[in-house]
Each structure stands twice: as structure tokens, then as C-alpha cells.
Design a protein around this motif. Sequence first.
Motif, PDB file in Angstrom:
ATOM      1  N   UNK A 101       0.829  -1.160  -0.369  1.00 49.36           N
ATOM      2  CA  UNK A 101       0.015  -0.008   0.112  1.00 49.36           C
ATOM      3  C   UNK A 101       0.929   1.595  -0.224  1.00 49.36           C
ATOM      4  N   UNK A 102       0.859   1.868  -1.241  1.00 55.22           N
ATOM      5  CA  UNK A 102       1.761   3.084  -1.140  1.00 55.22           C
ATOM      6  C   UNK A 102       0.740   4.529  -0.936  1.00 55.22           C
ATOM      7  N   UNK A 103       0.767   5.622  -0.031  1.00 54.92           N
ATOM      8  CA  UNK A 103      -0.508   6.253   0.487  1.00 54.92           C
ATOM      9  C   UNK A 103       1.423   7.696   0.111  1.00 54.92           C
ATOM     10  N   UNK A 104       0.240   9.257  -0.333  1.00 55.10           N
ATOM     11  CA  UNK A 104       0.969   9.959  -0.160  1.00 55.10           C
ATOM     12  C   UNK A 104       2.474   9.856  -0.685  1.00 55.10           C
ATOM     13  N   UNK A 105       1.891   9.282  -2.078  1.00 53.53           N
ATOM     14  CA  UNK A 105       2.929   9.188  -3.182  1.00 53.53           C
ATOM     15  C   UNK A 105       3.948  10.335  -3.887  1.00 53.53           C
ATOM     16  N   UNK A 106       5.052  10.877  -4.350  1.00 58.63           N
ATOM     17  CA  UNK A 106       5.831  11.699  -4.677  1.00 58.63           C
ATOM     18  C   UNK A 106       6.324  11.364  -5.994  1.00 58.63           C
ATOM     19  N   UNK A 107       6.523  12.645  -6.374  1.00 59.39           N
ATOM     20  CA  UNK A 107       6.973  12.456  -7.925  1.00 59.39           C
ATOM     21  C   UNK A 107       8.607  11.011  -7.388  1.00 59.39           C
ATOM     22  N   UNK A 108       8.953  11.316  -7.109  1.00 56.95           N
ATOM     23  CA  UNK A 108      10.425  10.337  -6.889  1.00 56.95           C
ATOM     24  C   UNK A 108      10.331   9.164  -6.403  1.00 56.95           C
TER      25      UNK A 108
END
Length: 125
Positions: A81-88
Amino acid sequence: VQLQASGGGLVQAGGSLRLSCVASGFRLEYSAIGWFRQAPGKAREEISCTTSSGGMTYYVDSVKGRFTVSRDNANNTVYLQMNNLKPEDTADYYCTAGPLNIISGTIRCTKTDWRGKGTQVTVSS
């Protein structure tokens, strides 16, 4: 025997995705499961490693507090589960299965029996 990651896609920064790692031909519950990612021009990065019991999980500092690994043994699947994803976070993500390794007192999934095909995650700013 096959390992397959899925669930990637295009998402805006701050959004969420859930990746799945599904095995066929063997049971994931008997293996340590690693999630790795690789962006173009960059080295492979181990972002998490979870024990076969799921009782302990290592996360690389850059994803701590944002990514969570969970196991669904009934469906022979491990989730990221991946939250608050960032461009990096943009990269090709894949899962591995194998024996647990201990490096400097930290659990790691650097020994791999099986590596699945990846799924692309793209985070737009």
C-alpha cells in the motif's frame, strides 16, 4: 512457478496505489518477500522486506510512514500500500521471494529465489 506484480499506474502526487504480488506454483507464506523499485538511470532499490510470518518488515527511510506491506496468505498475495506518493516514487516496482537475510542487524531481502515481472508506477507533480 511465477511471481507477478500488478496495480501500478499513473497517479498525482499525494495519491495512493496498492500493488499486488501474486505467486503461482509456490506459497508466498514460506518466503521473505521483498519489494524493489528501479527508475531509469538509477540503481535498484530495496524498499521493503517482510518476514515469512509478516511479523517484521524493513522499510527504506524514503518510504517509511507512507508505504505498508501486508500479507493475504489465503490468496497467496502480498500487498504494498503506497500513500502520499511523490514524483520521486516513479519507478518500475517488482517483488521477490526468497530466504531472509540479516545485514547489520536489519532484515533484508537481498537473497532472491524468485523475482516477478514489474509494474510501472508514475507519479505526476
